[in-house]
Scaffold this motif. Structure first.
Motif, PDB file in Angstrom:
ATOM      1  N   ASP A   1       1.488  -1.245  -0.293  1.00 38.65           N
ATOM      2  CA  ASP A   1      -0.079  -0.051   0.325  1.00 38.65           C
ATOM      3  C   ASP A   1       0.732   1.705   0.037  1.00 38.65           C
ATOM      4  OD1 ASP A   1      -2.655  -1.294  -0.109  1.00 38.65           O
ATOM      5  OD2 ASP A   1      -2.209  -1.468   2.140  1.00 38.65           O
ATOM      6  N   ILE A   2       2.169   1.375   0.654  1.00 34.67           N
ATOM      7  CA  ILE A   2       3.064   2.279   0.864  1.00 34.67           C
ATOM      8  C   ILE A   2       4.218   2.385  -0.533  1.00 34.67           C
ATOM      9  CG2 ILE A   2       4.360   3.739   1.773  1.00 34.67           C
ATOM     10  CD1 ILE A   2       3.674   2.107   3.995  1.00 34.67           C
ATOM     11  N   PRO A   3       4.135   3.237  -1.541  1.00 41.91           N
ATOM     12  CA  PRO A   3       5.408   3.017  -2.449  1.00 41.91           C
ATOM     13  C   PRO A   3       6.841   3.422  -1.742  1.00 41.91           C
ATOM     14  CG  PRO A   3       4.227   5.520  -2.346  1.00 41.91           C
ATOM     15  CD  PRO A   3       3.568   4.726  -1.575  1.00 41.91           C
ATOM     16  N   ARG A   4       7.416   3.185  -2.719  1.00 45.22           N
ATOM     17  CA  ARG A   4       8.632   2.502  -1.582  1.00 45.22           C
ATOM     18  C   ARG A   4       9.863   4.304  -1.997  1.00 45.22           C
ATOM     19  NH1 ARG A   4      11.332  -2.332  -4.498  1.00 45.22           N
ATOM     20  NH2 ARG A   4      11.461  -3.948  -3.116  1.00 45.22           N
TER      21      ARG A   4
ATOM     22  N   GLY B   1       8.431   6.730   0.360  1.00 44.08           N
ATOM     23  CA  GLY B   1       6.600   6.640   0.468  1.00 44.08           C
ATOM     24  C   GLY B   1       6.628   7.100   1.733  1.00 44.08           C
TER      25      GLY B   1
ATOM     26  N   ARG C   1       2.406   7.045   3.559  1.00 47.48           N
ATOM     27  CA  ARG C   1       1.105   6.812   4.478  1.00 47.48           C
ATOM     28  C   ARG C   1       1.165   7.510   5.244  1.00 47.48           C
ATOM     29  NH1 ARG C   1      -1.759   3.539   0.295  1.00 47.48           N
ATOM     30  NH2 ARG C   1      -3.549   4.625   1.073  1.00 47.48           N
TER      31      ARG C   1
ATOM     32  N   ARG D   1       7.962   3.963   4.407  1.00 49.16           N
ATOM     33  CA  ARG D   1       9.061   2.359   3.950  1.00 49.16           C
ATOM     34  C   ARG D   1      10.253   2.545   2.786  1.00 49.16           C
ATOM     35  NH1 ARG D   1       6.285  -1.212  -1.007  1.00 49.16           N
ATOM     36  NH2 ARG D   1       7.648  -2.567  -1.931  1.00 49.16           N
TER      37      ARG D   1
END
Lengths: 816, 109
Positions: free
Chosen positions: B11-14, B16, B18, B31
């Protein structure tokens, strides 16, 4: 009395277990093996060399038929066990053989994971697991046709290399941005991709397979982005999962794998499990070293030694592809209590990274030179305190006290035909040749003789480095301010080297230019991202995580974490419908403040991030697109009403402003660019303090540039006078492109122009028609990829995750 | 500890982050490039900037408002700045991520 030992599965783990058991307790058990594969025990790790043709099946057999006979073991080949009866203590095969046991060992291994896309069961879709798969692949390879391997992990790359050496045209599809992301950090992943591509294997990352299609057999693979890849063979190598179905049916505890204790015993004390199907301490294993350790433990337990216990171990990963050296071990994530030592040698393609905690190695990634992997592994295992050898540790075991690495290795390694000076087309060989041939000793001499760095001067640092390399310590270059603490190179040098070395990704730049950190910082990453967007508009994939938040979510962050939104009003002109739409949006989303900006448009402030896509959807309905008020890019083109209305207007300044804005919107620039067009020298649009301005006069259009009205106040310089609107547009576009290509990130036009010299800009844009045309064409080309409205993209679902919380938790408890 | 599921790592971009909404305010879950996961209060110790919106590099994030660099592991400001933000226990089981809410409750009490 002899006990009956039955083993389900005949892979490497049970094979090794039997060797130990025969040694520890010979004659204690009567052993029966059921093997679903119709053959003896072979070395599954060596399947890749079989596929590539480097080894034959016979060479990878571990236990031949004779071995089973010699030890009195009954081996049922091609018998798959279909049921375990734990009350009666028997197992039954699909051929109807029922065998009683006193002790049972389940070693059913794993099954390949199949992505359930349409067409996954077409003939020609294979997995990569056993000898049958390899034989099928070798048969398919005889056609010398096209193959697609789905999965860029260990197995997928080995399969791709094997098929490639069998003469197939291979494309690897990998869903993540870099190859083998579980074992390698992005820098090493980049090097690996380069090496794989050099073998003629195509690699597509971020590839989302949507369907496999064909008429009765595989013909092509379709990706989510619409790409179609023809293929007669598709190999799925996306992962494995423990094969625990049989154990589960028998009521044995199964989590991800068959749950066993440290003695490899399941919740039924007479049943053991080992190998890839077993889960011990919450972990399932897939590499051979821990599997062999399981085999040793299980053999000891079966021989009566109940103290034998499995202890978790990290195992190094290596890729079994000839000519590619990589090594990965342990934990290599960043962390505050950790330090890293990074060594990059761009010319030799070497990358080494050690992760340390409390002066001890906890993780290692090696690429290109892996000879010291075993030594690092040993230091890690023994938890050796490395503080004494910290400075030289990364150079390896044999290195003690030699000379430090040359910081100019990357420049030294450039080929002679690498272009150093872009303005005058001067390559490295010409510069070094002139220095030695003509005995040059100063930068001015080099400029005079070669013209290198004699125009815009942005390659001065590189030229000076070449002088140091050629002349040695006798030459003392002026100090270059590095981009940030991650590198010794300045912005100009990085920009030149990106072009000269054809670097097209952030990991590529960091590797080839020997970055000192593994993933950069908040200063260099946005700069590199811009340079790559500007230099390779058609090839580079914008890295959103390297963009400042405003450019990532296409709105302006405010001090309270809300955002402001400014739609484009072309040339500052609007109408009743647009204003009504804005009013409706303000009411609907209860936007607390609406303000007219200095750039002749309307700013809505205080919008919650979650509301942004809905706000954009409503604005989009009314025809609005993003105003890029947040961008290091073209912002506004301010205009006056010009000859349409004004009694003094000399030209259609409104029309020209709108034309410029429509032509240039969406382009990224080193820093923001604000423009204006005034219809007469009274200059109501205030064009003479803008980055680029136009003053219309009777005889045509006077183009201005390099003004400032912010931190610094500065009137513009005059670039020149042109006669027609078309010429005005062409000159402005060319000027902007020159700035895009040469500006340092965050350097406004006035600072860039001061650095380069106003005369040099005039010479290239006003006097050199060919240069001007070339700049113009490069801008037009890059606009093809830049002019996409980011708001409508996000209304249609792009980057959805940005605008929604991941979860809401704890509210129920709070209410109680 | 009371572990609460908040979703999966994908769910979390590398590089990045949330947000997770809680009664005590937003928690930013990060993450890194190497798939390490950290959770801290989404509130810069300097002027309250939303750290979840910053650029993630190594195990640190740069605040989008005034460029303070905050360690994701300790929550402390790095470099010359002084200040700290609360860290929240986070754990990963396979793909799933959990945060410990007890830490929140104790603060609320």
């Amino acid at each position: 009395m002899t006990e009956k030992l039955v083993i389900i599965g005949n892979g490497m783990a049970p094979g090794r277990m039997l060797e130990h058991l025969l040694e520890q307790a010979p004659g204690r058990y009567a052993v029966t093996i059921f093997n679903a594969e119709p053959r003896v025990n072979y070395d599954r790790i060596m399947l890749s060399p079989v596929l590539s043709g480097e080894k034959a099946y016979e060479e990878i057999i571990i236990h031949g038929d004779g071995w089973y006979i010699k030890h009195g073991i009954t081996l049922y080949k091609g018998h798959k066990i279909v049921a375990i009866d734990r009350q009666a203590k028997t197992v039954t095969s699909d051929h109807g053989v029922t065998e009683p046991y006193d002790k049972l060992v389940i070693a059913t291994g794993s099954v390949p994971f199949i992505i359930p896309v349409p067409g996954h069961n077409l003939p020609g879709v294979l997995t990569y697991r056993d000898l049958d798969d390899v034989r099928a692949m070798m048969l398919a390879a005889q056609s010398r046709a096209k193959a697609v391997v789905i999965g860029g992990g260990l197995l997928g790359l080995e399969a791709a290399a094997g098929l490639n050496s069998q003469g197939m045209d291979v494309t690897v599809l990998h869903v993540m941005p870099t190859l083998m992301e579980r074992q390698l950090d992005p820098a090493a992943g980049y090097l690996l991709q380069r090496a794989v591509e050099q073998r003629g294997i195509k690699v597509i990352t971020k590839a989302n397979t949507q369907a496999i299609t064909g008429n009765g057999k595989v013909e092509q693979v379709e990706l989510a982005d619409g790409t179609i890849i023809p293929a007669t063979l598709v190999v799925m190598a996306v992962g494995i999962r423990p094969n625990a179905a049989l154990a589960k049916d028998a009521g044995i505890a199964v989590n991800r794998g068959i749950v066993v204790d440290a003695g490899m015993r399941s919740n039924d004390p007479d049943i053991f499990a080992l190998g890839e199907c077993a889960e011990v301490g919450g972990t399932v294993y897939g590499l051979v070293a821990p599997l062999y350790e399981m085999a040793r433990v299980a053999a000891h337990q079966l021989a009566g030694d109940e103290t034998a216990a499995f202890v978790h171990m990290d195992t190094p990963t290596k890729l079994k592809v000839t000519g590619i050296d990589l090594f990965s071990l342990g934990d290599f994530a960043d962390g505050d209590d950790r330090q890293e030592i990074v060594l990059r040698d761009g010319s030799a393609g070497v990358y080494k990274r050690l992760v340390l905690r409390d002066d001890r190695i906890i993780g290692t990634v090696l690429y290109g030179e892996t000879a010291d992997g075993a030594w690092f592994n040993d230091l890690k295992k023994k938890q050796t305190d490395i503080s004494q050898m910290r400075d030289t540790l990364i150079f390896g075991q044999s290195y003690q006290g030699g000379a430090p690495l040359d910081p100019m290795a990357a420049v030294a390694a450039l080929p002679d035909d690498a272009e150093i000076c872009g303005c005058n087309g001067v390559c490295k060989g010409k510069i070094t040749g002139a220095i030695t041939g003509k005995g040059l000793t100063s930068l001015d001499d080099v400029r005079a003789h070669t013209k290198a760095s004699a125009s815009c001067g942005s390659c001065t640092g590189l030229v000076e480095k070449l002088m140091v390399l050629t002349l040695g310590d006798t030459y003392n270059p002026a100090a270059v301010q590095p981009m940030c603490s991650c590198t010794t190179f300045g912005h100009d040098e990085v920009r030149r080297l990106i072009k000269a070395k054809h670097l097209k990704t952030i990991p590529a730049v960091m590797q080839e230019l020997e970055w000192k950190t593994s993933c950069g910082c908040a200063k260099c990453r946005p700069a590199l991202n811009y340079y790559l967007v500007c230099d390779w508009p058609d090839e580079y994939a914008d890295d959103y995580q390297s963009r400042f938040i405003n450019e990532r979510v296409h709105a302006n962050i405010q001090k309270d974490g809300t955002y402001s939104v400014v739609p484009r009003m072309w040339g500052g002109v609007t109408n009743a419908a647009e204003l009504r739409a804005i009013a409706d949006v303000v009411d609907k989303f209860e936007i607390p403040m609406v303000k007219v900006t200095g750039g002749q448009r309307i700013d809505m402030l205080g919008i919650r991030k979650e509301d942004l896509p809905a706000v954009w959807a409503d604005l989009g309905q009314a025809g609005f697109v993003s105003g890029h008020a947040y961008a290091k890019g073209l912002r506004t083109v301010k205009t006056c009403v010009g000859s349409d209305w004004c009694r003094f207007g000399t030209q259609d300044s409104t029309g020209l402003g709108i034309r410029i804005e429509k032509f240039m919107w969406g382009s990224w620039t080193p820093a923001k660019v604000k423009m204006a067009v005034s219809g007469c020298p009274r200059n109501c649009a205030e064009a003479t303090c803008k980055d680029v301005g136009v003053i219309c006069v009777d005889s045509g259009y006077e183009i201005h540039f390099a003004g400032a009205a912010g931190l610094d106040i500065k009137g513009t310089e005059v670039l020149g006078l042109v006669r027609t609107e078309d010429e005005a547009l062409q000159h402005i576009v060319a000027l902007t492109q020159m700035y895009r290509e040469q500006g340092r990130y965050l350097e406004r036009i006035y600072k860039w122009a001061k650095r380069i010299g106003i005369a040099e800009v005039k010479r290239q844009i006003m006097d050199d028609g060919e240069k001007r045309q070339a700049y113009y064409e490069r801008f037009v080309f890059s606009q093809k990829f830049a002019q996409v409205d980011p708001w409508s993209e996000r209304v249609s679902g792009k980057d959805k995750h940005e605008f929604r919380p991941m979860a809401s938790v704890g509210f129920a408890q709070a209410a109680e | 500890m009371n572990w609460i599921s908040i979703g999966t790592i994908s769910d979390i971009p590398r590089r990045g982050a949330r947000c997770v909404a809680t009664p005590q305010g937003k928690i930013a879950v990060f993450r890194t490039a190497d798939d390490e996961v950290f959770a801290i209060e989404d509130h810069c110790p300097h002027k309250g900037g939303p750290l979840s919106q910053g650029i993630v590099h190594g195990a640190a994030v740069t605040c989008p408002l005034h460029n303070w660099v905050i360690s994701l592991e300790t929550g402390k400001a790095l470099g010359a700045d002084e200040g700290a933000v609360r860290t929240i226990p986070v754990k990963r089981e396979g793909e799933r991520l959990f945060i410990a809410l007890e830490a929140l409750a104790s603060r609320a009490a």
